[in-house]
Design a protein around this motif. Structure first.
Motif, short mmCIF file in Angstrom:
data_model
loop_
_atom_site.label_atom_id
_atom_site.label_comp_id
_atom_site.label_asym_id
_atom_site.label_seq_id
_atom_site.Cartn_x
_atom_site.Cartn_y
_atom_site.Cartn_z
N GLY B 64 0.71 -1.59 -0.22
CA GLY B 64 0.02 0.00 0.14
C GLY B 64 1.00 1.38 0.65
N TYR B 65 2.08 1.45 -0.10
CA TYR B 65 3.19 2.43 -0.10
C TYR B 65 3.35 3.17 -1.15
CZ TYR B 65 7.36 4.77 0.08
OH TYR B 65 8.40 5.99 0.30
N ALA B 66 2.71 2.56 -2.74
CA ALA B 66 2.96 2.98 -3.19
C ALA B 66 1.77 1.93 -4.34
CB ALA B 66 4.01 3.44 -3.88
N ASP B 67 0.73 2.61 -4.57
CA ASP B 67 -0.12 2.17 -5.67
C ASP B 67 -0.52 3.40 -6.64
OD1 ASP B 67 -0.12 -0.53 -4.38
OD2 ASP B 67 -1.68 0.36 -3.05
N ASP B 68 -1.30 2.85 -7.93
CA ASP B 68 -1.25 3.28 -8.68
C ASP B 68 -1.26 4.34 -9.52
OD1 ASP B 68 -3.82 1.88 -8.60
OD2 ASP B 68 -4.30 3.24 -6.30
N MET B 69 0.47 3.97 -9.62
CA MET B 69 1.14 4.51 -10.13
C MET B 69 1.97 4.07 -11.79
SD MET B 69 3.59 5.64 -6.58
CE MET B 69 4.54 7.24 -7.75
N PRO B 70 2.14 4.97 -12.32
CA PRO B 70 2.86 4.57 -13.18
C PRO B 70 4.54 3.91 -13.49
CG PRO B 70 2.81 6.33 -13.72
CD PRO B 70 2.71 6.45 -12.15
N SER B 72 7.68 3.32 -13.92
CA SER B 72 8.80 4.48 -14.20
C SER B 72 9.16 4.91 -13.06
CB SER B 72 9.24 4.96 -15.63
OG SER B 72 8.24 5.70 -15.43
N GLU B 73 7.91 5.42 -12.46
CA GLU B 73 7.70 6.76 -11.77
C GLU B 73 8.12 5.76 -10.32
OE1 GLU B 73 4.20 9.36 -12.19
OE2 GLU B 73 4.66 9.76 -9.79
N TRP B 74 6.87 4.52 -10.36
CA TRP B 74 6.95 3.88 -9.37
C TRP B 74 8.49 3.11 -8.71
CZ3 TRP B 74 7.37 -1.76 -9.25
CH2 TRP B 74 6.68 -2.10 -8.55
N LEU B 75 8.91 2.38 -9.93
CA LEU B 75 10.24 1.90 -9.45
C LEU B 75 11.50 3.67 -9.22
CD1 LEU B 75 10.60 -0.69 -12.25
CD2 LEU B 75 10.97 -1.14 -9.86
N ASN B 76 11.35 4.05 -9.74
CA ASN B 76 12.56 5.37 -9.45
C ASN B 76 12.09 5.75 -8.48
OD1 ASN B 76 14.54 4.83 -11.66
ND2 ASN B 76 12.45 5.41 -12.92
N HIS B 77 10.54 5.78 -8.11
CA HIS B 77 10.72 6.71 -6.97
C HIS B 77 10.60 6.99 -5.53
CE1 HIS B 77 11.64 11.03 -9.69
NE2 HIS B 77 10.63 10.04 -9.86
N LYS B 78 9.69 5.29 -6.30
CA LYS B 78 9.54 4.58 -4.76
C LYS B 78 9.99 3.04 -4.24
CE LYS B 78 6.16 7.43 -3.61
NZ LYS B 78 5.65 8.16 -2.12
N ILE B 79 10.42 2.44 -5.16
CA ILE B 79 10.62 1.18 -4.39
C ILE B 79 12.45 1.22 -4.64
CG2 ILE B 79 11.01 -1.27 -5.72
CD1 ILE B 79 8.18 -0.38 -4.63
N TRP B 80 12.84 1.29 -5.27
CA TRP B 80 13.79 1.75 -5.13
C TRP B 80 15.74 2.29 -4.78
CZ3 TRP B 80 15.13 1.09 -11.35
CH2 TRP B 80 15.16 0.49 -11.66
N PRO B 81 14.34 3.61 -4.25
CA PRO B 81 15.25 4.47 -2.95
C PRO B 81 14.94 3.61 -1.88
CG PRO B 81 14.09 5.83 -4.59
CD PRO B 81 13.86 4.49 -4.90
N PHE B 82 12.89 3.30 -1.35
CA PHE B 82 13.21 2.23 -0.12
C PHE B 82 14.08 1.38 -0.31
CE2 PHE B 82 11.12 -1.94 0.56
CZ PHE B 82 11.20 -1.37 2.25
#
Lengths: 417, 417
Positions: B64-70, B72-82
């Motif tokens: 539930g941290y980063a749903d409904d996102m495009p 590349s934005e999801w990977l670059n701004h949410k998943i990888w930094p985490f």
């Protein structure tokens, strides 16, 4: 009767909710009301309870009875023979079972269409939730049958007075391929005169469209338009096979449309054009359809199917997000059915749920609505309140065993071994 | 340690199950064994526990941290930094949380690929279930990184000896677009020499195919074929964008393929060609993918998505029926991972669940497997046994509170407010 819910998560803040009679009286911090019942809301989130905008509730009696079959075989050899054996008592227990499932999964309203109106209405009354109840109206283009159905509905409309305001009467003309034009016109006039909703199936299959084109030389929505049935009081389920002109007609006449993703997938009926409908500003809500085509009544699961199907089909992960999906099962539906519910606010009906935020499905709690739609199942609902009455607390429904036993007995009678 | 389950529904009959050490010893009526623990199986059905063939378990920390996102934005701004902030301890608690969810929803094996191998393996060991654990192998075509990864995997392979046989080592080359040809060749040789599985992502997006065509002048499966990676020890997740020739190669080399319907829908990756793969006799199993793209690990829900998506797409309500869906998450997976599990039979591993057949979702009980796949949610699992040990009984997992607290603490550290 009054309820005070202490220290719970409401609209993103820790607050109290004070319920008096059947309304939310006050939402705020550290409320000092004396209530008949106090609930500890710590580690819980309060949300509006869910609304299921299209179902045939008693069909849960057929849950798992005939899956994975071709449509015509399913109808002819399984569903219809079963339905001829049904009694009002069977429908009562089927609907009680359905209401129990709804209470356990956080739903407190459903829009129903089925046989034995009073079986359904009594079950809803006894279960303590709400429903718009319609008798299936099918005349198969036979004038005698049509007259009987009209009589029946006139009577049922009057007889609905015997129930509490939680139960509202609706007309249930089944579909354009089972109901004559004259009967549809009667429904139009009766609904206008008595200000009731008309609940129907519309453009669920490609076959229905082809047959309508052959028969009337126009598409289903155009046909309904021409006989004056399109209007803000028409609630149309499925609405899959519609073209741009039909969508424009639906918008223009403020028709309400119900998306049934699980049923549409299970019967391979087709893809609901959500994006186009929303772009045309058509009102959309969400329904599970009946227990034979789903096979549950879990609106949280339905929301997940609703969102994910649109994402895949549109090739767009941002399509139908979690918040939209949640609104399809709460405030959008409330507005369609004229209920002051679907959001948590002072003055609204006290129809709400508490969800345990410490369950594994809700951990971690980055985003409550995302967790509810994408991670939770109906079992994550802890407490269900409808019309100011606690129907489930800590997962327990008072008469659960009695309802399950009644439903089992009914099924044993219908399917003797 | 021995367990006797009395009078339960096993393979369509009321029987007893006697478990000795970690195996099912006897299945039969009125068994007279003296057991350390006796479970009342009345009103319950015994079934093989479920196997999740592709996941990144610790990613439930991002539920539930980063749903409904495009994407590349999801990977670059949410998943990888985490993921750059993660420690082994975080992965341990994330995986414990995932294992808890799996136990509560009836899963006792998962095929994992994630960072911090020992964080994962320790969590599985402590939770009492099974996993094929692989470290994400990504070299980004950099020789230094590749050498590090190879060293690491050689070491991890040896170090796996410290764990119980419930944990098996697998190689986890992430995908053809993140791992060099030389590293894939190394994986091929290492896997052959040490008889371990190779777990990878394959043809998940159309982009991956286009990039592969641009880079190597061939499609992904052809590329892997030409470097000799296709074989019965290759477990490939997703496998959406494959043409007929690629499907033939997968069959010829007995590659194992994992269907991830929920993830594929949520990320709008594409449609898994189940019917074609089955027609070509390719081995298929089922997986949830990670908790950031699903957002749960509920294999019963996954089975419903698996079946319904095929029905809609093929326009055929008989496509992928409930029994097939159930086998994708039980016996098919067991065979792929070389486990003597996935069916209830004497001599098999004692990996099984009890489901409460009196719950509302299981009522009525026309067809157990239909109810499980189409009606139930993971919460309908009552008892989970793995390797002859009761991990959940009556819905209770002994260390549930401790695991939830540990996971919450981890998340609080990773996402300071």
């Amino acid at each position: 009767m009054s309820i005070l819910i202490k220290d719970t998560l409401v609209n993103d803040e820790r607050q109290d909710i004070y319920i008096e009679a059947n309304r939310i009286h006050t939402i705020g911090k550290d409320l000092a009301f004396k209530a008949d019942t106090t609930l500890d809301g710590t580690h819980k989130a309060a949300l509006p309870s869910l609304l299921n905008s299209h179902t045939h509730a008693a069909m849960v009696l057929l849950r798992g009875y005939a899956d994975d079959m071709p449509l015509s075989e399913w109808l002819n050899h399984k569903i219809w023979p079963f339905e001829t054996r049904l009694t009002e008592e069977d429908v009562y227990w089927g609907t009680r079972l359905a209401c129990l499932e709804m209470i356990k999964t956080g739903t407190t309203f459903f829009n129903d269409m089925y046989w034995y109106y009073h079986g359904v209405a009594r079950a809803v009354e006894d279960a303590g939730i709400r429903a718009a109840v319609s008798a299936v109206f099918i005349d198969l283009f036979d004038e005698t049958k049509a007259a009987e159905q009209i009589d029946l509905n006139q009577r049922l409309f009057q007889e609905t007075e015997r129930y509490s305001p939680r139960i509202t009467f609706a007309l249930g003309p089944h579909a354009i391929y089972t109901v004559s034009t004259r009967s549809l016109e009667w429904a139009r006039d009766f609904a206008d005169e008595h200000r009731v909703l008309i609940h129907t199936h519309l453009s669920e299959t490609r076959q229905e469209v082809d047959d309508c084109l052959n028969r009337f030389g126009k598409r289903p929505v155009e046909y309904l338009h021409d006989i004056g049935l399109l209007g803000p009081n028409l609630v149309a389920a499925h609405v899959i096979w519609v073209d741009d002109h039909e969508i424009e007609l639906l918008h223009e006449h403020q028709v309400k449309v119900v998306y049934n993703p699980t049923s549409n997938m299970k019967l391979s009926a087709g893809f609901f054009p959500y994006r186009k409908l929303i772009a045309a500003q058509v009102d959309v809500a969400l329904g599970t359809d009946g227990g034979a085509t789903n096979n549950n009544l879990d609106m949280l699961e339905e929301m997940k199917f609703a969102a994910l199907l649109q994402k895949l089909h549109d090739g767009d992960p941002t399509a139908l997000n979690a918040h939209e999906a949640f609104r399809l099962g709460t405030e959008h539906a409330s507005s369609i059915f004229g209920l002051e519910a679907g959001t948590l606010q002072e003055g609204a009906l006290a129809d709400l749920i508490l969800v345990d935020t410490r369950s594994v499905q809700m951990t971690p709690l980055h985003e409550l609505i995302s967790n509810l739609v994408y991670s939770a199942h109906g079992g994550c609902v802890d407490t269900t309140i409808c019309d100011g009455r606690i129907l489930m607390q800590d997962g327990n429904v008072e008469d659960e065993e009695e309802v399950l036993a009644g439903a089992r007995k009914t099924v044993a009678g219908l399917f003797p071994r």
